[in-house]
Structures are given as structure tokens and as C-alpha cells.
Motif scaffolding. Structure first.
Motif, mmCIF file in Angstrom:
data_model
loop_
_atom_site.group_PDB
_atom_site.id
_atom_site.type_symbol
_atom_site.label_atom_id
_atom_site.label_comp_id
_atom_site.label_asym_id
_atom_site.label_seq_id
_atom_site.Cartn_x
_atom_site.Cartn_y
_atom_site.Cartn_z
ATOM 1 N N ILE A 127 0.835 -1.196 0.000
ATOM 2 C CA ILE A 127 0.000 0.000 0.000
ATOM 3 C C ILE A 127 0.869 1.244 0.000
ATOM 4 O O ILE A 127 0.635 2.189 -0.759
ATOM 5 C CB ILE A 127 -0.932 0.002 1.225
ATOM 6 C CG1 ILE A 127 -1.807 -1.253 1.209
ATOM 7 C CG2 ILE A 127 -1.767 1.272 1.268
ATOM 8 C CD1 ILE A 127 -2.532 -1.502 2.518
ATOM 9 N N SER A 128 1.857 1.252 0.871
ATOM 10 C CA SER A 128 2.732 2.413 0.965
ATOM 11 C C SER A 128 4.097 1.984 1.484
ATOM 12 O O SER A 128 4.237 0.941 2.118
ATOM 13 C CB SER A 128 2.143 3.467 1.897
ATOM 14 O OG SER A 128 2.078 2.980 3.221
ATOM 15 N N ASN A 154 2.767 6.389 -1.632
ATOM 16 C CA ASN A 154 1.772 5.328 -1.714
ATOM 17 C C ASN A 154 1.775 4.658 -3.091
ATOM 18 O O ASN A 154 2.545 5.039 -3.983
ATOM 19 C CB ASN A 154 0.386 5.858 -1.348
ATOM 20 C CG ASN A 154 -0.119 6.924 -2.311
ATOM 21 O OD1 ASN A 154 0.200 6.905 -3.494
ATOM 22 N ND2 ASN A 154 -0.913 7.846 -1.793
ATOM 23 N N ALA A 155 0.935 3.667 -3.232
ATOM 24 C CA ALA A 155 0.928 2.872 -4.457
ATOM 25 C C ALA A 155 0.599 3.710 -5.682
ATOM 26 O O ALA A 155 1.039 3.410 -6.788
ATOM 27 C CB ALA A 155 -0.059 1.725 -4.315
ATOM 28 N N SER A 170 6.512 0.019 5.913
ATOM 29 C CA SER A 170 5.665 -0.328 4.783
ATOM 30 C C SER A 170 4.344 -0.901 5.277
ATOM 31 O O SER A 170 4.319 -1.696 6.212
ATOM 32 C CB SER A 170 6.365 -1.346 3.876
ATOM 33 O OG SER A 170 5.590 -1.596 2.718
ATOM 34 N N ARG A 171 3.278 -0.465 4.657
ATOM 35 C CA ARG A 171 1.948 -1.024 4.925
ATOM 36 C C ARG A 171 1.652 -2.006 3.798
ATOM 37 O O ARG A 171 1.624 -1.596 2.622
ATOM 38 C CB ARG A 171 0.905 0.080 5.002
ATOM 39 C CG ARG A 171 -0.504 -0.401 5.294
ATOM 40 C CD ARG A 171 -1.374 0.738 5.785
ATOM 41 N NE ARG A 171 -0.974 1.158 7.133
ATOM 42 C CZ ARG A 171 -1.597 2.117 7.812
ATOM 43 N NH1 ARG A 171 -2.616 2.765 7.274
ATOM 44 N NH2 ARG A 171 -1.186 2.440 9.033
ATOM 45 N N ILE A 172 1.435 -3.263 4.179
ATOM 46 C CA ILE A 172 1.411 -4.333 3.182
ATOM 47 C C ILE A 172 0.215 -5.241 3.393
ATOM 48 O O ILE A 172 -0.063 -5.661 4.522
ATOM 49 C CB ILE A 172 2.713 -5.170 3.260
ATOM 50 C CG1 ILE A 172 3.928 -4.294 2.904
ATOM 51 C CG2 ILE A 172 2.639 -6.385 2.347
ATOM 52 C CD1 ILE A 172 5.257 -4.979 3.106
ATOM 53 N N TYR A 173 -0.468 -5.529 2.293
ATOM 54 C CA TYR A 173 -1.456 -6.603 2.309
ATOM 55 C C TYR A 173 -0.707 -7.920 2.125
ATOM 56 O O TYR A 173 0.049 -8.086 1.161
ATOM 57 C CB TYR A 173 -2.456 -6.447 1.153
ATOM 58 C CG TYR A 173 -3.648 -5.573 1.447
ATOM 59 C CD1 TYR A 173 -3.736 -4.276 0.940
ATOM 60 C CD2 TYR A 173 -4.717 -6.051 2.202
ATOM 61 C CE1 TYR A 173 -4.843 -3.484 1.193
ATOM 62 C CE2 TYR A 173 -5.826 -5.257 2.465
ATOM 63 C CZ TYR A 173 -5.877 -3.974 1.958
ATOM 64 O OH TYR A 173 -6.973 -3.183 2.200
ATOM 65 N N THR A 174 -0.946 -8.858 3.053
ATOM 66 C CA THR A 174 -0.376 -10.197 2.907
ATOM 67 C C THR A 174 -1.425 -11.177 2.383
ATOM 68 O O THR A 174 -1.101 -12.331 2.085
ATOM 69 C CB THR A 174 0.195 -10.705 4.234
ATOM 70 O OG1 THR A 174 -0.810 -10.565 5.250
ATOM 71 C CG2 THR A 174 1.422 -9.891 4.625
ATOM 72 N N SER A 175 -2.675 -10.723 2.266
ATOM 73 C CA SER A 175 -3.741 -11.476 1.633
ATOM 74 C C SER A 175 -4.740 -10.453 1.106
ATOM 75 O O SER A 175 -4.512 -9.250 1.222
ATOM 76 C CB SER A 175 -4.415 -12.424 2.619
ATOM 77 O OG SER A 175 -5.182 -11.696 3.558
#
Length: 120
Positions: free
Chosen positions: A32-33, A52-53, A97-102
Motif C-alpha cells: 500500500i505504501s 503510496n501505491a 511499509s503497509r502491506i497486504y499479505t492477503s
């Protein structure tokens, strides 16, 4: 698991330049960022710069015009070019970092920190 690995940092004279890099790896679905924070002893960690993305960028007022953040989405890396460094930029710099793992779960991740010292 997600890891953020930082490189760069060190000792530089006032007016000099340094470049920090951070690479994210692991179970990444979507980033995400990515950004950089810094902290000095006795003070709260503060945002330095964030991207951000979509390419939107935020800078702390104290670094505007001197620092430049950039991101390579294909390599999951973020860089911070720091120019015209001042003694007050001395701090431990942390990659964030803000990350989606799913598709439904995201978390904030942090690097181990790298020391930047600006001194003559």
C-alpha cells in the motif's frame, strides 16, 4: 512473514548527501505504501517521507526541498535521497511499509533501523 531490509546511512558532514534504500520481501500480496521515519533518543518517531501505491508523496516540512523519496514497485524497494544534510537530521532512520499479505489482511512493517549522523 514480511521482511524490510535497509541499507545506507552512516556519518556525513553538514551539507553532504546520503542515500537510504529499503527492500521488502516475503509474503507480499500488495504494498500500500512505503516510507521512512526517524527517531532520536527521548523523542517520538516521526514521519520523514512516504509514498503510496498511486505515487502520492508526503514529506515532513523539515526535509522538503532537501530529501527525495522514490519507489520501484516492480522490485518492492523504496529509496530516500538526502541532500544538504544538517546536524538536526541526525537520527535512526526506519523503513516502514503497509502491506497486504492477503486480500483481506494488512499490517505495518518496520525495518531494523539505520543510523544517520551529520557532524563535522
Amino acid at each position: 512473514q514480511v521482511q524490510l531490509v535497509e541499507s545506507g546511512g552512516g556519518l556525513v558532514q553538514p551539507g553532504g548527501s546520503l542515500r537510504l534504500s529499503c527492500a521488502a520481501s516475503g509474503s507480499i500480496f500488495q504494498i500500500i505504501s512505503m516510507g521512512w521515519y526517524r527517531q532520536v533518543p527521548g523523542k517520538q518517531r516521526e514521519l520523514v517521507a512516504d509514498i503510496n501505491a498511486g505515487g502520492g508523496i508526503k514529506y515532513a516540512d523539515s526535509v522538503k526541498g532537501r530529501f527525495t523519496i522514490s519507489r520501484d514497485n516492480a522490485k518492492n524497494t523504496v529509496n530516500l535521497q538526502m541532500n544538504s544534510l544538517k546536524p538536526e537530521d541526525t537520527a535512526v532512520y526506519y523503513c516502514n511499509s503497509r502491506i497486504y499479505t492477503s486480500t483481506t489482511r494488512w499490517d505495518d512493517y518496520w525495518g531494523q533501523g539505520t543510523q544517520v549522523t551529520v557532524s563535522s
